[in-house]
Design a protein around this motif. Structure first.
Motif, PDB file in Angstrom:
ATOM      1  N   PHE A   8       1.353  -1.128  -0.177  1.00  0.00           N
ATOM      2  CA  PHE A   8       0.355  -0.112   0.136  1.00  0.00           C
ATOM      3  C   PHE A   8       0.645   1.133   0.274  1.00  0.00           C
ATOM      4  O   PHE A   8       1.318   1.465   0.969  1.00  0.00           O
ATOM      5  N   PRO A   9       1.335   1.493  -1.554  1.00  0.00           N
ATOM      6  CA  PRO A   9       2.134   2.673  -1.234  1.00  0.00           C
ATOM      7  C   PRO A   9       2.210   4.008  -0.610  1.00  0.00           C
ATOM      8  O   PRO A   9       2.631   4.973  -0.045  1.00  0.00           O
ATOM      9  N   ALA A  10       0.395   4.099  -1.324  1.00  0.00           N
ATOM     10  CA  ALA A  10       0.492   5.566  -0.239  1.00  0.00           C
ATOM     11  C   ALA A  10      -1.931   5.140  -0.073  1.00  0.00           C
ATOM     12  O   ALA A  10      -2.286   4.135   0.024  1.00  0.00           O
ATOM     13  N   PHE A  11      -2.011   6.569   0.914  1.00  0.00           N
ATOM     14  CA  PHE A  11      -3.407   5.997   0.823  1.00  0.00           C
ATOM     15  C   PHE A  11      -4.567   5.574   0.411  1.00  0.00           C
ATOM     16  O   PHE A  11      -5.313   5.434   0.711  1.00  0.00           O
ATOM     17  N   SER A  12      -4.261   6.474  -1.040  1.00  0.00           N
ATOM     18  CA  SER A  12      -5.554   6.380  -1.748  1.00  0.00           C
ATOM     19  C   SER A  12      -4.897   6.250  -2.587  1.00  0.00           C
ATOM     20  O   SER A  12      -6.257   6.161  -3.950  1.00  0.00           O
ATOM     21  N   ASP A  13      -4.110   4.830  -2.915  1.00  0.00           N
ATOM     22  CA  ASP A  13      -3.998   3.626  -3.440  1.00  0.00           C
ATOM     23  C   ASP A  13      -4.694   2.169  -2.958  1.00  0.00           C
ATOM     24  O   ASP A  13      -4.264   1.404  -2.263  1.00  0.00           O
ATOM     25  N   GLY A  14      -6.051   1.662  -3.660  1.00  0.00           N
ATOM     26  CA  GLY A  14      -6.991   0.289  -2.865  1.00  0.00           C
ATOM     27  C   GLY A  14      -6.426  -0.447  -4.099  1.00  0.00           C
ATOM     28  O   GLY A  14      -7.131  -1.265  -3.326  1.00  0.00           O
ATOM     29  N   ARG A  15      -5.632  -0.661  -4.745  1.00  0.00           N
ATOM     30  CA  ARG A  15      -5.814  -1.697  -5.681  1.00  0.00           C
ATOM     31  C   ARG A  15      -5.046  -2.774  -4.649  1.00  0.00           C
ATOM     32  O   ARG A  15      -5.720  -4.297  -5.277  1.00  0.00           O
ATOM     33  N   SER A  16      -4.197  -2.567  -3.752  1.00  0.00           N
ATOM     34  CA  SER A  16      -3.988  -4.194  -2.716  1.00  0.00           C
ATOM     35  C   SER A  16      -5.162  -4.524  -2.288  1.00  0.00           C
ATOM     36  O   SER A  16      -4.634  -5.867  -2.147  1.00  0.00           O
ATOM     37  N   PHE A  17      -5.979  -3.673  -2.028  1.00  0.00           N
ATOM     38  CA  PHE A  17      -7.375  -4.362  -1.300  1.00  0.00           C
ATOM     39  C   PHE A  17      -8.109  -5.255  -2.436  1.00  0.00           C
ATOM     40  O   PHE A  17      -7.902  -6.778  -1.711  1.00  0.00           O
ATOM     41  N   SER A  18      -8.076  -5.379  -3.235  1.00  0.00           N
ATOM     42  CA  SER A  18      -8.261  -6.369  -4.256  1.00  0.00           C
ATOM     43  C   SER A  18      -7.509  -7.737  -4.365  1.00  0.00           C
ATOM     44  O   SER A  18      -8.176  -8.373  -4.524  1.00  0.00           O
ATOM     45  N   HIS A  19      -6.103  -7.288  -4.601  1.00  0.00           N
ATOM     46  CA  HIS A  19      -5.272  -7.843  -4.802  1.00  0.00           C
ATOM     47  C   HIS A  19      -5.208  -9.500  -2.980  1.00  0.00           C
ATOM     48  O   HIS A  19      -5.018 -10.524  -3.478  1.00  0.00           O
ATOM     49  N   ALA A  20      -5.161  -8.522  -2.217  1.00  0.00           N
ATOM     50  CA  ALA A  20      -5.626  -9.472  -1.063  1.00  0.00           C
ATOM     51  C   ALA A  20      -7.228 -10.520  -1.426  1.00  0.00           C
ATOM     52  O   ALA A  20      -6.971 -12.000  -0.698  1.00  0.00           O
ATOM     53  N   SER A  21      -8.201  -9.562  -1.155  1.00  0.00           N
ATOM     54  CA  SER A  21      -9.287 -10.547  -1.635  1.00  0.00           C
ATOM     55  C   SER A  21      -9.181 -11.405  -3.165  1.00  0.00           C
ATOM     56  O   SER A  21      -9.928 -12.568  -2.514  1.00  0.00           O
ATOM     57  N   LEU A  22      -8.329 -11.177  -3.465  1.00  0.00           N
ATOM     58  CA  LEU A  22      -8.482 -12.295  -5.344  1.00  0.00           C
ATOM     59  C   LEU A  22      -7.349 -13.540  -4.013  1.00  0.00           C
ATOM     60  O   LEU A  22      -7.774 -14.829  -4.398  1.00  0.00           O
ATOM     61  N   LEU A  23      -6.558 -12.942  -3.452  1.00  0.00           N
ATOM     62  CA  LEU A  23      -6.041 -14.266  -3.297  1.00  0.00           C
ATOM     63  C   LEU A  23      -6.783 -14.982  -1.935  1.00  0.00           C
ATOM     64  O   LEU A  23      -6.489 -16.308  -2.281  1.00  0.00           O
ATOM     65  N   ARG A  24      -7.208 -15.058  -1.251  1.00  0.00           N
ATOM     66  CA  ARG A  24      -7.452 -15.224  -0.164  1.00  0.00           C
ATOM     67  C   ARG A  24      -8.959 -16.106  -0.853  1.00  0.00           C
ATOM     68  O   ARG A  24      -9.447 -17.067  -0.872  1.00  0.00           O
ATOM     69  N   SER A  25      -9.827 -14.783  -1.650  1.00  0.00           N
ATOM     70  CA  SER A  25     -11.212 -15.848  -2.007  1.00  0.00           C
ATOM     71  C   SER A  25     -11.531 -16.476  -2.916  1.00  0.00           C
ATOM     72  O   SER A  25     -12.161 -17.326  -3.461  1.00  0.00           O
TER      73      SER A  25
END
Length: 166
Positions: A77-94
């Protein structure tokens, strides 16, 4: 100073080091490699003692064939405004079914930690002084009822996350 936190509290002796040109893992440490570096290393040897760093622009689906051999996946999460890693985490788990440690690194703020937990992140490399203080006090913000499903099942049986599983 970076502190590692999970729902059990702060971790004192974390062996993981994100490798870069300037920083390398020592003899008692474990390396977290970039996605390309990790994929090169896994083709040459076993990855059970390696971690991989997924940056926002990386294609997390490239990890699919080797997820069962990865000890730790760090999502950046390089910046608080960059939410792409939320999607990465969700894809990895789900979708990919990753069951190992999933760590948030970078700009980890206290307000985002409950959302990261819902996406499946289970440990956090925290550098923000306010976040460290609030976590040490056990003051995690959040909303008790959620309408959308999450990678991590809701502890609240009255929430609506049971309506859809995807």
């Amino acid at each position: 100073m970076t502190k590692i936190w999970n729902e059990a509290g702060f971790v004192s002796d974390d062996p993981w080091v994100i490798e870069s040109e300037d920083t390398k893992a020592g003899s008692n440490e474990k390396a977290i490699l970039s996605l390309d570096g990790f994929l090169s290393a896994i083709s040459e040897s076993d990855a059970s003692d390696l971690g991989v760093l997924i940056n926002p622009a990386d294609d997390v689906m490239r990890l699919g064939p080797c997820l069962d051999r990865i000890a730790l996946v760090a999502v950046a999460f390089p910046a608080f405004s960059d939410g792409r890693s939320f999607s990465h985490a969700s894809l990895l788990r789900s979708r990919l079914g990753y069951e190992g440690e999933l760590r948030a690194v970078g700009d980890v703020l206290i307000d985002q930690i409950p959302l990261m937990l819902r996406c499946g992140v289970d440990s956090f490399a925290v550098t923000n002084a306010t976040a460290i203080k609030r976590l040490s006090e056990g003051r995690l913000p959040g909303i008790s009822t959620h309408y959308q499903p999450a990678a991590k099942p809701s502890a609240n049986i009255n929430s609506y996350s049971w309506r859809r599983v995807s």
